[in-house]
Design a protein around this motif. Structure first.
Motif, PDB file in Angstrom:
ATOM      1  N   ASN A  74      -5.414   2.115  -2.904  1.00 55.42           N
ATOM      2  CA  ASN A  74      -4.417   1.200  -1.911  1.00 55.42           C
ATOM      3  C   ASN A  74      -2.623   0.277  -3.043  1.00 55.42           C
ATOM      4  O   ASN A  74      -3.214  -0.606  -2.405  1.00 55.42           O
ATOM      5  N   LYS A  75      -2.629   0.851  -4.609  1.00 57.60           N
ATOM      6  CA  LYS A  75      -2.293   0.622  -5.090  1.00 57.60           C
ATOM      7  C   LYS A  75      -0.821   0.536  -4.511  1.00 57.60           C
ATOM      8  O   LYS A  75      -0.167   1.267  -4.179  1.00 57.60           O
ATOM      9  N   THR A  76       0.253  -0.582  -4.344  1.00 62.54           N
ATOM     10  CA  THR A  76       1.459  -0.761  -4.025  1.00 62.54           C
ATOM     11  C   THR A  76       1.993  -0.698  -5.284  1.00 62.54           C
ATOM     12  O   THR A  76       2.198  -1.643  -6.735  1.00 62.54           O
ATOM     13  N   ILE A  77       3.036   0.901  -5.459  1.00 59.37           N
ATOM     14  CA  ILE A  77       3.897   1.064  -6.271  1.00 59.37           C
ATOM     15  C   ILE A  77       5.391   1.204  -5.958  1.00 59.37           C
ATOM     16  O   ILE A  77       5.721   1.270  -4.766  1.00 59.37           O
ATOM     17  N   GLY A 109       1.046  -1.287  -0.573  1.00 54.88           N
ATOM     18  CA  GLY A 109       0.098  -0.324  -0.316  1.00 54.88           C
ATOM     19  C   GLY A 109       0.775   1.435  -0.136  1.00 54.88           C
ATOM     20  O   GLY A 109       0.379   2.019  -0.008  1.00 54.88           O
ATOM     21  N   SER A 110       2.383   0.864  -0.250  1.00 55.73           N
ATOM     22  CA  SER A 110       3.192   2.456  -0.249  1.00 55.73           C
ATOM     23  C   SER A 110       3.820   2.034  -1.370  1.00 55.73           C
ATOM     24  O   SER A 110       3.829   2.204  -2.796  1.00 55.73           O
ATOM     25  N   THR A 152      -3.608  -5.359 -10.951  1.00 60.06           N
ATOM     26  CA  THR A 152      -3.001  -6.245  -9.928  1.00 60.06           C
ATOM     27  C   THR A 152      -2.651  -5.068  -9.050  1.00 60.06           C
ATOM     28  O   THR A 152      -3.466  -3.678  -9.012  1.00 60.06           O
ATOM     29  N   ASP A 153      -2.612  -5.225  -7.860  1.00 61.92           N
ATOM     30  CA  ASP A 153      -2.451  -4.678  -6.323  1.00 61.92           C
ATOM     31  C   ASP A 153      -1.268  -3.459  -6.748  1.00 61.92           C
ATOM     32  O   ASP A 153      -0.758  -3.655  -5.744  1.00 61.92           O
ATOM     33  N   ILE A 154      -0.079  -4.264  -7.539  1.00 63.35           N
ATOM     34  CA  ILE A 154       1.352  -4.047  -7.709  1.00 63.35           C
ATOM     35  C   ILE A 154       1.611  -4.012  -8.901  1.00 63.35           C
ATOM     36  O   ILE A 154       1.437  -4.371  -9.861  1.00 63.35           O
ATOM     37  N   LEU A 155       2.026  -1.933  -8.914  1.00 65.71           N
ATOM     38  CA  LEU A 155       2.220  -1.473 -10.397  1.00 65.71           C
ATOM     39  C   LEU A 155       3.777  -0.873 -10.097  1.00 65.71           C
ATOM     40  O   LEU A 155       4.477  -0.772  -8.964  1.00 65.71           O
ATOM     41  N   MET A 156       5.406  -1.647 -10.947  1.00 62.21           N
ATOM     42  CA  MET A 156       6.444  -1.935 -11.034  1.00 62.21           C
ATOM     43  C   MET A 156       6.482  -0.697 -11.825  1.00 62.21           C
ATOM     44  O   MET A 156       6.340  -1.245 -13.328  1.00 62.21           O
ATOM     45  N   LEU A 157       7.314   0.394 -11.945  1.00 63.92           N
ATOM     46  CA  LEU A 157       7.330   1.546 -12.445  1.00 63.92           C
ATOM     47  C   LEU A 157       8.710   1.239 -13.633  1.00 63.92           C
ATOM     48  O   LEU A 157       9.317   2.780 -12.208  1.00 63.92           O
ATOM     49  N   ASP A 158       9.764   1.504 -14.423  1.00 60.51           N
ATOM     50  CA  ASP A 158      10.586   1.688 -14.211  1.00 60.51           C
ATOM     51  C   ASP A 158      11.230   3.201 -15.086  1.00 60.51           C
ATOM     52  O   ASP A 158      10.771   2.986 -15.831  1.00 60.51           O
ATOM     53  N   GLU A 159      11.801   4.242 -14.517  1.00 67.98           N
ATOM     54  CA  GLU A 159      11.785   4.915 -15.078  1.00 67.98           C
ATOM     55  C   GLU A 159      10.648   6.078 -15.484  1.00 67.98           C
ATOM     56  O   GLU A 159      10.747   5.983 -16.901  1.00 67.98           O
ATOM     57  N   PRO A 160       9.241   6.204 -15.360  1.00 68.76           N
ATOM     58  CA  PRO A 160       7.771   6.591 -16.440  1.00 68.76           C
ATOM     59  C   PRO A 160       8.167   7.967 -16.370  1.00 68.76           C
ATOM     60  O   PRO A 160       7.026   8.264 -17.704  1.00 68.76           O
ATOM     61  N   THR A 161       9.057   8.854 -16.237  1.00 65.97           N
ATOM     62  CA  THR A 161       9.375  10.144 -16.178  1.00 65.97           C
ATOM     63  C   THR A 161      10.102  10.566 -16.893  1.00 65.97           C
ATOM     64  O   THR A 161      10.363  11.353 -17.571  1.00 65.97           O
ATOM     65  N   LEU A 172      -3.443   6.285  -8.096  1.00 65.84           N
ATOM     66  CA  LEU A 172      -4.348   4.901  -8.317  1.00 65.84           C
ATOM     67  C   LEU A 172      -3.331   4.952  -6.541  1.00 65.84           C
ATOM     68  O   LEU A 172      -3.920   3.741  -6.405  1.00 65.84           O
ATOM     69  N   ASN A 173      -2.703   5.268  -5.864  1.00 68.40           N
ATOM     70  CA  ASN A 173      -2.091   4.340  -4.850  1.00 68.40           C
ATOM     71  C   ASN A 173      -3.355   4.974  -3.957  1.00 68.40           C
ATOM     72  O   ASN A 173      -3.306   4.182  -2.922  1.00 68.40           O
ATOM     73  N   GLN A 174      -3.567   6.389  -3.449  1.00 67.30           N
ATOM     74  CA  GLN A 174      -4.326   6.667  -2.320  1.00 67.30           C
ATOM     75  C   GLN A 174      -6.165   6.207  -2.573  1.00 67.30           C
ATOM     76  O   GLN A 174      -5.766   5.581  -1.718  1.00 67.30           O
TER      77      GLN A 174
END
Length: 237
Positions: free
Chosen positions: A169-172, A8-9, A137-146, A164-166
């Motif tokens: 409650n997606k874990t980012i 959730g963080s 999914t509950d978890i999102l992994m983002l590799d240098e999205p910006t 999306l996190n708030q």
């Protein structure tokens, strides 16, 4: 040293170029196997989770993606539903609802039928984000999205991910090069150097002038700007 991603963080992986951030993200996604140690997801070893099941638990937005010339925005977002249905099966009502939801949440629904090649960099990146969001999914992994985005589109994407996190409650877990953005938009941070975890914990504690100066080998100071604390390199004589 043991690292932890809190459920959730929003956790930022930070460190100099070549420090091992992308390698760590690849390990966390199960794309590469650890040579030593273990990685667990909800008390289950990552190596024991089937790829098809893992795709329903976490989604990855890679650092760079090819742009198919013939695909529309909605075509690409639809790919996010593939882990949830066989390739030969038609989309169900639930699939369509999730796809629509993902496009609305990322603000791309108004140009859903445009070709990917007609999009700006910011529009394209939000489309890729919508695709991984459609994976549901509950978890999102983002590799240098910006990366490669101008400041306006950077902030827009950062705010979307934060919401999306708030809200859901997606874990980012994301890799960010802008340390001030990582400090402002992340709950936690893991500072990496030469493949080792140097520090981890609350983002505002980890991203401090002393550790950043040491790891990046560049003297920086913390400055106050309104209600924000901003890292800035010291002037060199």
């Amino acid at each position: 040293m043991t690292g932890e991603i809190q459920k959730g963080s929003i956790t930022a992986l930070i460190g100099p170029n070549g420090s091992g951030k992308s390698s760590l993200l690849s390990l966390l996604c199960g794309l590469t196997l650890p040579t030593t140690g273990q990685i667990s997801l909800n008390d289950e070893l990552l190596t024991e989770i089937k790829r098809s099941d893992l795709a329903k638990k976490l989604a990855l937005l890679p650092q760079s993606n090819p742009v198919p010339a013939t695909l529309t925005v909605s075509d690409l977002v639809t790919f996010g539903r593939h882990p949830h249905r066989p390739w030969y099966k038609k989309m169900a009502k639930e699939d369509k609802e999730i796809i629509d939801w993902a496009m609305i949440e990322t603000g791309i629904n108004s140009y859903s039928e445009r070709l990917l090649t007609d999009l700006s960099g910011g529009e394209l990146q939000r489309t890729w984000l919508a695709m991984v969001l459609a994976q549901n999914t509950d978890i999102l992994m983002l590799d240098e999205p910006t990366s490669w985005l101008d400041i306006s589109h950077q902030l827009s994407l950062l705010k979307i991910v934060r919401r999306l996190n708030q809200q859901y409650n997606k874990t980012i877990v994301w890799i960010l090069h802008d340390l001030n953005q990582a400090r402002q938009f992340s709950d936690r941070a893991i500072l990496i150097n030469e493949g080792q975890i140097v520090n981890q914990g609350n983002a505002k504690d980890v991203i401090n002038a002393k550790d950043i100066s040491n790891v990046y080998q560049t003297p920086v100071k913390m400055h106050s700007l309104d209600d924000l604390q901003i890292l800035w390199p010291e002037e060199q004589v």
